[in-house]
Design a protein around this motif. Structure first.
Motif, PDB file in Angstrom:
ATOM      1  N   TYR A 150     -12.074  39.730  -2.825  1.00 54.92           N
ATOM      2  CA  TYR A 150     -12.948  39.253  -1.756  1.00 54.92           C
ATOM      3  C   TYR A 150     -12.156  38.446  -0.734  1.00 54.92           C
ATOM      4  CZ  TYR A 150     -16.592  39.934  -5.333  1.00 54.92           C
ATOM      5  OH  TYR A 150     -17.411  40.446  -6.298  1.00 54.92           O
ATOM      6  N   HIS A 151     -12.670  38.463   0.505  1.00 49.55           N
ATOM      7  CA  HIS A 151     -12.216  37.492   1.491  1.00 49.55           C
ATOM      8  C   HIS A 151     -13.360  36.506   1.635  1.00 49.55           C
ATOM      9  CE1 HIS A 151     -10.646  36.404   5.707  1.00 49.55           C
ATOM     10  NE2 HIS A 151      -9.932  35.800   4.787  1.00 49.55           N
ATOM     11  N   ILE A 152     -13.109  35.266   1.256  1.00 49.25           N
ATOM     12  CA  ILE A 152     -14.171  34.257   1.225  1.00 49.25           C
ATOM     13  C   ILE A 152     -14.002  33.367   2.454  1.00 49.25           C
ATOM     14  CG2 ILE A 152     -15.116  32.329  -0.135  1.00 49.25           C
ATOM     15  CD1 ILE A 152     -13.153  34.456  -2.210  1.00 49.25           C
ATOM     16  N   ARG A 153     -14.929  33.516   3.407  1.00 45.60           N
ATOM     17  CA  ARG A 153     -14.743  32.825   4.700  1.00 45.60           C
ATOM     18  C   ARG A 153     -15.557  31.555   4.807  1.00 45.60           C
ATOM     19  NH1 ARG A 153     -16.070  38.198   6.798  1.00 45.60           N
ATOM     20  NH2 ARG A 153     -14.168  39.418   6.820  1.00 45.60           N
ATOM     21  N   GLY A 154     -16.580  31.445   3.986  1.00 45.44           N
ATOM     22  CA  GLY A 154     -17.454  30.277   4.017  1.00 45.44           C
ATOM     23  C   GLY A 154     -18.623  30.563   3.099  1.00 45.44           C
ATOM     24  N   ILE A 155     -19.527  29.593   2.980  1.00 46.05           N
ATOM     25  CA  ILE A 155     -20.670  29.790   2.087  1.00 46.05           C
ATOM     26  C   ILE A 155     -21.505  30.966   2.600  1.00 46.05           C
ATOM     27  CG2 ILE A 155     -22.755  28.719   1.138  1.00 46.05           C
ATOM     28  CD1 ILE A 155     -21.275  25.996   2.006  1.00 46.05           C
ATOM     29  N   GLY A 156     -21.715  31.947   1.748  1.00 46.99           N
ATOM     30  CA  GLY A 156     -22.524  33.105   2.123  1.00 46.99           C
ATOM     31  C   GLY A 156     -21.798  34.112   3.001  1.00 46.99           C
ATOM     32  N   ASP A 157     -20.510  33.920   3.210  1.00 45.54           N
ATOM     33  CA  ASP A 157     -19.748  34.840   4.068  1.00 45.54           C
ATOM     34  C   ASP A 157     -18.578  35.423   3.269  1.00 45.54           C
ATOM     35  OD1 ASP A 157     -18.624  36.228   6.123  1.00 45.54           O
ATOM     36  OD2 ASP A 157     -18.114  34.488   7.359  1.00 45.54           O
ATOM     37  N   TYR A 158     -18.907  36.460   2.506  1.00 47.18           N
ATOM     38  CA  TYR A 158     -17.915  37.051   1.605  1.00 47.18           C
ATOM     39  C   TYR A 158     -17.772  38.527   1.903  1.00 47.18           C
ATOM     40  CZ  TYR A 158     -20.116  33.127  -0.759  1.00 47.18           C
ATOM     41  OH  TYR A 158     -20.677  31.920  -1.034  1.00 47.18           O
TER      42      TYR A 158
END
Ligand code: KG4
Ligand code: ZN
Length: 347
Positions: A150-158
């Protein structure tokens, strides 16, 4: 909303935690069902459900006691409602709903995988994330049911970058262990044997390792292990167990590290995480740490208690989402799959 009591029953671990919005874990208590499933060589859903029903209420009471709290200190409930074994999820979900209704407090259903992805932010008296740890980062979630990047960019933005096309890495470990006569749960036993063996003793396939995607495949490796074990026969297998385990494990680790590096480079990530039960693997940890140091990545692997299935990670996601104004309705159901909106590309 600063705090939640969280419940996790998606697979074969029953877990309850009390977690602050800061990630601080007041208490996390879990019951493993390994002994119940061991005679069957894998997880039996009916047995998982029954044991969740038996263990859950005592664990809730234990968590409150450990945190030195009463229900008056609990303003909300978080619970895993997806993905997982539906019967197992139901036990946690109906318990969470009953408490929410009886106490007239909000509850929120949480995606189990989101829990794994945000686990590095948990903290307690023995662990806290590095000071500069923050979004965005690349995460490899590796468990008995999932192997995804995954690229985890922020809460709820995966964004899901890639995943296994067939077996999960943990499943491959477990099946190989079963074939080699090591029993269940297999991953930790293969890890233990492998420490005494030579990782180059046997040649196992590393499917899809050099293709252009972030996808992986472990079923060819599993079949290759099965063929070799059948050819060798039980005595030879027993004699060469450390070499077999070390070589099999090395194939999985090679694939995981190669894909992780590819993703970290493409997304220019400075930070990477490993999470999920397989990140307990000692060879994977050592190789990932060596790789990160050599290539200049900041690698975070949460401690084992937050890598394997646990309610603390569910509580952290729950409390963050409640603070974004999200609440689940009382008719929320369990789901074997993630919801389409959980990830930016279909899980
Ligand atoms: O995340 P987890 O606790 O539960 C799932 O959501 O599946 O992961 C369990 C998986 C099992 O397949 C288990 O064999 C594997 O993690 N595992 C390991 C090790 N410890 C647990 N695999 C390899 N090496 C280990 N040391
Ligand atoms: Zn898990």
């Amino acid at each position: 909303m600063d705090r939640v009591l969280a419940i996790e029953t998606s697979c074969d671990d029953t877990s309850v935690a009390i977690v602050e919005r800061t990630g601080w874990v007041h208490a996390v208590v879990s019951a493993s069902q390994d002994l119940e499933h061991e005679p069957y060589g894998g997880i039996v859903p009916e047995i998982a459900c029954r044991n969740h029903s038996i263990a859950l209420i005592p664990l809730i009471e234990e968590a409150l006691k450990k945190a030195n709290m009463t229900w008056a200190d609990i303003p909300a409930i978080a619970v895993t409602n997806r993905p997982g074994l539906v019967g197992a999820l139901i036990v946690g979900l109906i318990t969470a709903k009953s408490i929410a209704q009886a106490r007239n407090i909000p509850f929120i259903g949480v995606n189990h995988l989101e829990g794994h992805l945000l686990a590095p932010f948990l903290r307690d008296s023995e662990y806290s994330p590095p000071e500069d740890f923050d979004y965005p980062y690349v995460g490899l979630a590796i468990s008995g049911g999932h192997t995804s990047l995954y690229h985890i960019r922020g809460i709820g933005d995966y964004e899901v970058l890639g995943k296994t096309k067939d077996d999960a890495a943990g499943e491959a470990f477990d099946k190989f262990a079963k074939m080699a006569g090591l029993g269940f749960p297999g991953g930790v036993r293969v890890d233990r044997e492998a420490k005494k063996g030579n990782p180059a003793a046997y040649e196992f396939p590393r499917s899809m390792i050099h293709d252009d995607t972030f996808d992986m495949s472990f079923s060819g490796l599993k079949s290759s292990g099965q063929r070799l074990i059948e050819q060798m026969g039980p005595e030879e297998v027993q004699k060469n167990l450390p070499d077999l385990c070390a070589s099999f494990q090395e194939a999985i680790v090679d694939v995981l590290i190669t894909k992780l590096e590819k993703a970290a480079k493409k997304y220019k990530a400075k930070r990477v995480i490993l999470t999920g039960g397989v990140s307990a693997n000692s060879r994977l940890r050592a190789r990932a740490e060596e790789w990160a140091k050599r290539k200049g990545f900041k690698l975070v692997i949460p401690p084992l208690r937050y890598c394997t299935d646990n309610a603390a990670m569910i509580g952290y996601v729950g409390v963050l989402r409640l603070n974004r104004g999200e609440v689940s309705p009382l008719d929320l159901g369990p789901s074997p799959q993630s919801f389409p909106q959980d990830f930016n590309s279909q899980q």
